[in-house]
Write an enzyme that holds these catalytic residues in place. Sequence first.
Site, PDB file in Angstrom:
ATOM      1  N   HIS A  61       0.820  -1.209   0.000  1.00 46.15           N
ATOM      2  CA  HIS A  61       0.000   0.000   0.000  1.00 46.15           C
ATOM      3  C   HIS A  61       0.857   1.264   0.000  1.00 46.15           C
ATOM      4  CE1 HIS A  61      -2.791  -2.813   2.419  1.00 46.15           C
ATOM      5  NE2 HIS A  61      -3.050  -2.925   1.140  1.00 46.15           N
ATOM      6  N   LYS A  70       6.278   5.489   7.611  1.00 47.83           N
ATOM      7  CA  LYS A  70       5.880   4.535   8.647  1.00 47.83           C
ATOM      8  C   LYS A  70       7.097   3.990   9.372  1.00 47.83           C
ATOM      9  CE  LYS A  70       1.942   3.006   5.888  1.00 47.83           C
ATOM     10  NZ  LYS A  70       1.377   1.902   5.099  1.00 47.83           N
ATOM     11  N   TYR A 130       2.714   0.115  13.782  1.00 46.31           N
ATOM     12  CA  TYR A 130       3.367   1.133  12.976  1.00 46.31           C
ATOM     13  C   TYR A 130       2.856   2.517  13.312  1.00 46.31           C
ATOM     14  CZ  TYR A 130      -0.475  -0.160   9.700  1.00 46.31           C
ATOM     15  OH  TYR A 130      -1.677  -0.480   9.126  1.00 46.31           O
ATOM     16  N   ASP A 166      -6.365  -6.126  -1.841  1.00 45.46           N
ATOM     17  CA  ASP A 166      -5.004  -6.457  -2.236  1.00 45.46           C
ATOM     18  C   ASP A 166      -4.966  -7.385  -3.447  1.00 45.46           C
ATOM     19  OD1 ASP A 166      -4.118  -4.813  -0.233  1.00 45.46           O
ATOM     20  OD2 ASP A 166      -3.652  -6.439   1.159  1.00 45.46           O
TER      21      ASP A 166
END
Length: 183
Positions: A61, A70, A130, A166
């Site tokens: 992503h 991140k 994250y 996905d």
Amino acid sequence: MIIETTPLPGLLRVQPDVFGDERGFFQETWHQRRYAEAGLDRQFVQDNLSWSRRGILRGLHFQNPGPQGKLVYVLQGEVFDVAVDVRADSPTFGQWYGETLSAENHRQLFVPEGFAHGFCVTSETALFAYKCTGFYDPGSEHSLLWNDPDIGIRWPLEQPELSPKDRQGRPLGDFPRDALSVW
């Protein structure tokens, strides 16, 4: 703490200090001043937590507009974590880097803005954390095809379980330039 560069500019590997004894261990997962002094000077605005079982692949992503950096790490279990440079004018555009992150090795990766990110779970289960430099915006999120042959990621599993989103990921070559980040 040790912060190391990777072959992809901006993508950093972090080995936090871990203090252990017979009772267990203590580790700072983030300390703004210490990380900044070590070269990772970012402001994080959102924390996320993901739990998954073996064989789950989440990603790849990225957001544009509104890219997110991140800082990723594993609280329980083990994952193979991957970042792909999707900065259109980067000298490493389309290249990937993968690293095993686990509760055992305590490693972190900083995935900068302009990278697609994903991971697959290689342990029975994994709790993945994250910190993000930007807010999640579903309207600007894109999914890169996890097994794009032009990128050639060597995932440690052949048939991962994917979300419907996905499964609809696109090869990097199918993205118009304005959907990608600029370096």
